[in-house]
Design a protein around this motif. Structure first.
Motif, mmCIF file in Angstrom:
data_model
loop_
_atom_site.group_PDB
_atom_site.id
_atom_site.type_symbol
_atom_site.label_atom_id
_atom_site.label_comp_id
_atom_site.label_asym_id
_atom_site.label_seq_id
_atom_site.Cartn_x
_atom_site.Cartn_y
_atom_site.Cartn_z
ATOM 1 N N ARG A 87 36.478 46.212 32.802
ATOM 2 C CA ARG A 87 37.623 45.515 33.402
ATOM 3 C C ARG A 87 38.555 46.622 33.868
ATOM 4 N N ASP A 88 38.144 47.326 34.929
ATOM 5 C CA ASP A 88 38.849 48.533 35.344
ATOM 6 C C ASP A 88 40.191 48.211 35.998
ATOM 7 N N ALA A 89 41.181 48.986 35.668
ATOM 8 C CA ALA A 89 42.496 48.894 36.319
ATOM 9 C C ALA A 89 43.286 50.128 35.934
ATOM 10 N N HIS A 92 48.891 51.280 34.430
ATOM 11 C CA HIS A 92 50.142 50.530 34.654
ATOM 12 C C HIS A 92 49.869 49.088 35.089
ATOM 13 N N LYS A 93 48.629 48.818 35.503
ATOM 14 C CA LYS A 93 48.276 47.441 35.904
ATOM 15 C C LYS A 93 47.386 46.751 34.870
ATOM 16 N N MET A 94 46.913 47.503 33.860
ATOM 17 C CA MET A 94 45.967 46.912 32.905
ATOM 18 C C MET A 94 46.688 45.874 32.042
ATOM 19 N N SER A 133 26.663 54.550 24.720
ATOM 20 C CA SER A 133 28.048 54.912 25.008
ATOM 21 C C SER A 133 28.145 55.217 26.504
ATOM 22 N N SER A 134 28.897 56.247 26.885
ATOM 23 C CA SER A 134 29.063 56.557 28.314
ATOM 24 C C SER A 134 29.674 57.932 28.476
ATOM 25 N N ILE A 135 29.378 58.563 29.600
ATOM 26 C CA ILE A 135 30.070 59.804 29.984
ATOM 27 C C ILE A 135 31.598 59.587 29.955
ATOM 28 N N GLY A 140 36.831 60.542 29.532
ATOM 29 C CA GLY A 140 37.875 59.661 30.050
ATOM 30 C C GLY A 140 37.613 59.360 31.517
ATOM 31 N N GLN A 141 38.292 58.343 32.035
ATOM 32 C CA GLN A 141 38.083 57.983 33.438
ATOM 33 C C GLN A 141 39.302 57.237 33.969
ATOM 34 N N PHE A 142 39.763 57.660 35.124
ATOM 35 C CA PHE A 142 40.829 56.941 35.830
ATOM 36 C C PHE A 142 40.492 55.445 35.861
ATOM 37 N N ALA A 143 41.421 54.618 35.480
ATOM 38 C CA ALA A 143 41.281 53.152 35.508
ATOM 39 C C ALA A 143 40.395 52.594 34.400
ATOM 40 N N GLN A 144 40.084 53.422 33.393
ATOM 41 C CA GLN A 144 39.220 52.936 32.301
ATOM 42 C C GLN A 144 39.764 53.273 30.905
ATOM 43 N N VAL A 145 41.068 53.145 30.722
ATOM 44 C CA VAL A 145 41.623 53.392 29.383
ATOM 45 C C VAL A 145 40.910 52.508 28.352
ATOM 46 N N ASN A 146 40.682 51.265 28.701
ATOM 47 C CA ASN A 146 40.027 50.332 27.772
ATOM 48 C C ASN A 146 38.563 50.738 27.530
ATOM 49 N N TYR A 147 37.837 50.900 28.605
ATOM 50 C CA TYR A 147 36.393 51.205 28.499
ATOM 51 C C TYR A 147 36.166 52.561 27.815
ATOM 52 N N ALA A 148 36.918 53.576 28.235
ATOM 53 C CA ALA A 148 36.748 54.916 27.647
ATOM 54 C C ALA A 148 37.052 54.892 26.150
ATOM 55 N N GLY A 178 25.440 58.994 32.281
ATOM 56 C CA GLY A 178 26.393 59.199 33.369
ATOM 57 C C GLY A 178 26.345 57.985 34.269
ATOM 58 N N TYR A 179 26.549 58.199 35.541
ATOM 59 C CA TYR A 179 26.555 57.071 36.482
ATOM 60 C C TYR A 179 25.116 56.724 36.863
ATOM 61 N N ILE A 180 24.733 55.487 36.516
ATOM 62 C CA ILE A 180 23.362 55.001 36.702
ATOM 63 C C ILE A 180 23.401 53.895 37.772
#
Ligand code: CAA
Length: 240
Positions: A87-89, A92-94, A133-135, A140-148, A178-180
Motif C-alpha cells: 500500500r505504497d504512499a 506524509h500521505k500514508m 522478505s524483500s530488498i 528501505g524504500q521511498f513510499a514504503q515505510v509500512n512495507y519496509a 530484489g525487484y522480480i
C-alpha cells in the motif's frame, strides 16, 4: 514419505513459482490465497496443487486453515511465509489504514502462519521455515515505510526463531528478493519501474523461479546448518 509444504500466497507471483518448484522436488504442496478464487482454481487445474483460502492477517482463520491442511495432506514440514501486499504512499500521505493493512498481512501474517505449525515441528524434531522478505526491508524504500518495516521485521523473526528451533531440528531463514517481474512490481508506475531497473546492475528484473530455487535449497536436508540467515537475490542492486 513425501514431506508436506505450505506456501502462503502460493497461487500467484513468486508464491506460485515456489509452490511449483516444491512440487517438482516431490513435496505435497498446499498453497493459500486470500481472495482470487478464479486464479486459484485455474492454478489448481494447471498444476494439481491444492489451494486453500484464508486471510493470513487473521489468527483464527490461519489456525483453522492449517488444521485443515494437516488433516487433508499431512503434518506441515516446510512453511513458506510468502503472502504480502503493498500500500505504497509517501509518508506524509500514508494513512493509518495503509499502515495497518500492510503490518497485519505482511508481519502479523508471518506470526499467524508459523505459530500454529511450530508445536508440531518441535514434536517431530524437523522443520523448515522460510520467510519471503524483500530488498526493501534491507535498504528501505521511498513510499514504503509500512512495507519496509514489515520486511525488516521478517529478518528479526527468522533470527529469533532460528535460535529457538535449532535444538529441535528446525531452521528459519529469510530470502530478500530484489525487484522480480510479478504483478506487484508491474503495478509500479512505468517511469518509476524503468528507473528501478536502471539501478539493477544485472540489467533486468528477477524471475520468480530464481527465488523458488532459493526456497527449494533452504527447504532441503542439505541446508540444515543454514539457520537464521538471509539470502539476497537482487541482481547486485544492494549489498548488506
Ligand atoms: N525517490 C525519490 N523521489 C521519488 C521516488 C523515489 N524512489 N519515487 C517518487 N519520488 C518523487 C516523485 O518524483 C515526486 O516528486 P515531485 O513531487 O517533486 O515530482 C514525488 O516523489 C511523488 O509525489 P506524489 O505526491 O505524486 O506521489 P504519489 O502520492 O502519487 O505516490 C508513488 C506515487 C506511490 C510513490 C509511486 O511513485 C510509486 O508507486 N513508487 C514506487 C514505490 C516502490 O518502489 N514500490 C515498490 C513496489 S515493488 C515491491 O514492493 C516488491 C519488492 O519487495 C521489491
Amino acid at each position: 514419505m513425501a514431506r508436506t509444504a505450505l506456501v502462503t500466497g502460493g497461487s500467484r507471483g513468486i508464491g506460485a513459482a515456489i509452490s511449483k518448484a516444491l512440487k517438482a522436488e516431490g513435496y505435497n504442496v498446499a498453497a493459500t490465497y486470500a481472495g482470487n478464487d478464479e486464479a486459484a482454481a485455474s492454478f489448481t487445474a494447471e498444476t494439481g496443487i491444492a489451494t486453500y483460502k484464508w486471510n493470513v492477517a487473521n489468527y483464527e482463520e490461519s489456525a483453522a486453515g492449517i488444521a485443515k491442511v494437516e488433516a487433508e495432506i499431512g503434518p506441515i514440514d516446510v512453511v513458506v511465509a510468502n503472502a504480502g501486499i503493498t500500500r505504497d504512499a509517501p509518508f506524509h500521505k500514508m494513512t493509518p489504514e495503509q499502515w495497518h493493512q500492510v503490518i497485519d498481512t505482511n508481519l502479523t501474517g508471518v506470526f499467524n502462519t508459523v505459530h500454529p505449525i511450530w508445536p508440531g515441528m518441535r514434536e517431530r524434531k524437523f522443520g523448515r521455515i522460510i520467510v519471503i522478505s524483500s530488498i526493501n526491508g534491507q535498504k528501505g524504500q521511498f513510499a514504503q515505510v509500512n512495507y519496509a518495516a514489515t520486511k525488516a521485521g521478517d529478518l528479526g523473526i527468522v533470527k529469533s526463531l532460528a535460535q529457538e528451533g535449532a535444538r529441535a531440528g528446525i531452521t528459519a531463514n529469510a530470502i530478500c528478493p530484489g525487484y522480480i517481474g510479478t504483478d506487484m512490481v508491474m503495478a509500479v508506475p512505468e517511469k518509476v519501474r524503468d528507473s528501478i531497473i536502471a539501478q539493477i546492475p544485472t540489467g533486468r528484473l528477477g524471475e520468480p523461479e530464481e527465488i523458488a530455487r532459493c526456497v527449494a535449497f533452504l527447504a532441503s536436508d542439505d541446508s540444515g546448518f543454514i539457520n537464521g540467515s538471509t539470502i539476497s537475490a537482487n541482481g547486485a542492486q544492494f549489498f548488506v
